[in-house]
Design an enzyme around this catalytic site. Structure first.
Site, short mmCIF file in Angstrom:
data_model
loop_
_atom_site.label_atom_id
_atom_site.label_comp_id
_atom_site.label_asym_id
_atom_site.label_seq_id
_atom_site.Cartn_x
_atom_site.Cartn_y
_atom_site.Cartn_z
N LYS A 11 0.72 -1.22 0.06
CA LYS A 11 0.15 -0.08 0.05
C LYS A 11 0.90 1.26 -0.15
CE LYS A 11 -3.82 -2.14 2.36
NZ LYS A 11 -4.90 -2.10 3.43
N TYR A 51 -12.52 -2.42 -3.64
CA TYR A 51 -12.80 -2.75 -2.23
C TYR A 51 -14.44 -2.48 -2.17
CZ TYR A 51 -8.15 -2.42 0.00
OH TYR A 51 -7.06 -2.86 0.65
N PHE A 59 -15.51 3.05 7.31
CA PHE A 59 -14.18 3.57 6.74
C PHE A 59 -13.93 3.51 5.43
CE2 PHE A 59 -14.22 -0.96 7.92
CZ PHE A 59 -13.63 -1.64 6.66
N ARG A 87 -1.31 -14.23 4.27
CA ARG A 87 -2.12 -13.77 5.52
C ARG A 87 -1.01 -14.00 6.90
NH1 ARG A 87 -6.20 -10.45 4.31
NH2 ARG A 87 -7.05 -10.94 6.50
N ARG A 104 2.89 -6.23 8.98
CA ARG A 104 2.25 -5.06 9.71
C ARG A 104 2.66 -4.57 10.91
NH1 ARG A 104 -3.80 -7.36 7.59
NH2 ARG A 104 -4.05 -5.72 5.93
N HIS A 117 -2.14 -5.46 1.54
CA HIS A 117 -3.24 -6.17 1.15
C HIS A 117 -3.15 -7.46 0.86
CE1 HIS A 117 -7.10 -7.26 -0.07
NE2 HIS A 117 -6.60 -8.04 -1.31
N GLU A 128 -9.30 -11.34 -7.63
CA GLU A 128 -8.55 -9.97 -7.48
C GLU A 128 -7.41 -10.10 -8.33
OE1 GLU A 128 -7.25 -9.84 -3.20
OE2 GLU A 128 -9.48 -9.16 -2.59
N1 UDP Z 1 -9.84 -1.03 7.76
C1 UDP Z 1 -9.88 0.41 8.24
N2 UDP Z 1 -10.41 0.34 9.44
C2 UDP Z 1 -11.16 -0.72 9.77
C3 UDP Z 1 -11.19 -1.80 9.04
C4 UDP Z 1 -10.45 -1.96 8.02
O1 UDP Z 1 -9.49 1.41 7.67
O2 UDP Z 1 -11.86 -0.62 10.92
C5 UDP Z 1 -9.12 -0.96 6.21
C6 UDP Z 1 -7.81 -1.54 6.43
O3 UDP Z 1 -6.91 -0.91 5.44
C7 UDP Z 1 -8.01 -2.98 6.14
C8 UDP Z 1 -8.97 -2.90 4.60
O4 UDP Z 1 -9.78 -1.83 5.24
O5 UDP Z 1 -6.77 -3.53 5.61
C9 UDP Z 1 -9.87 -4.01 4.56
O6 UDP Z 1 -10.47 -4.52 5.71
P1 UDP Z 1 -10.32 -6.25 5.97
O7 UDP Z 1 -11.09 -6.37 7.10
O8 UDP Z 1 -10.60 -6.65 4.65
O9 UDP Z 1 -8.58 -6.44 6.39
P2 UDP Z 1 -7.59 -7.07 5.76
O10 UDP Z 1 -8.12 -8.07 5.23
O11 UDP Z 1 -6.78 -6.00 4.90
O12 UDP Z 1 -6.87 -7.47 6.82
#
Ligand code: UDP
Length: 141
Positions: A11, A51, A59, A87, A104, A117, A128
């Site tokens: 990102k 997204y 958010f 992951r 992270r 991501h 994707e």
């Molecule tokens: N996100 C955020 N606030 C939240 C939850 C998610 O900004 O409370 C953003 C964050 O960048 C995250 C993305 O939305 O990576 C996608 O959310 P997801 O739950 O799919 O998390 P990920 O799979 O990226 O861990």
């Protein structure tokens, strides 16, 4: 474990920190192969579409604004259990909750600027990868 592919995005925060190489080393050290890669600056439309599953979440606008705030590095990773492996390497969405030694935990600042991501399932990985790399063969050998 299945031999599969997953989509990864470094990102804008991590690209700005100049840690693409460090993150690539983690993929490679874990046995994941980079089979497609492209640096790009996403348009608002692309980020909103990518997204779209989150479009009703509070958010969403901030997430899209962040994803288009600078260039991103997008790659398809291939290997045994690639989705879960990536992951694991990424760590929890909130870097404060991410295990030590994860991408992270080491490179992200906050839940909204969280460095990477990664597809969360094999089915989503196909969608994707098709979204960003329509030219590559997404079917497994
Ligand atoms: N996100 C955020 N606030 C939240 C939850 C998610 O900004 O409370 C953003 C964050 O960048 C995250 C993305 O939305 O990576 C996608 O959310 P997801 O739950 O799919 O998390 P990920 O799979 O990226 O861990």
């Amino acid at each position: 474990m299945a031999f599969e592919r997953t989509l990864s995005i470094i990102k804008p925060d991590a690209v700005a920190k100049n840690v693409i190489g460090k993150i690539y080393s983690r993929f490679e050290d874990a046995g994941l192969k980079i089979v497609a890669a492209r640096m790009t600056h996403l348009s608002r439309e692309q980020a909103e579409q990518f997204y779209s599953v989150h479009k009703e979440r509070p958010f969403f606008k901030a997430l899209v604004d962040f994803m288009i705030s600078g260039p991103v590095m997008i790659q398809a990773l291939e290997g045994e259990g690639a989705v879960a492996k990536n992951r694991d390497l990424m760590g929890a969405t909130d870097p404060q909750k991410a295990d030590k030694g994860t991408i992270r935990a080491d490179f992200a600042d906050s839940i909204d600027a969280n460095a990477v991501h990664g597809s969360d399932s094999s089915d989503n990985a196909r969608i994707e990868i098709g979204f960003f790399f329509p030219e590559i063969d997404i079917y497994l050998r």
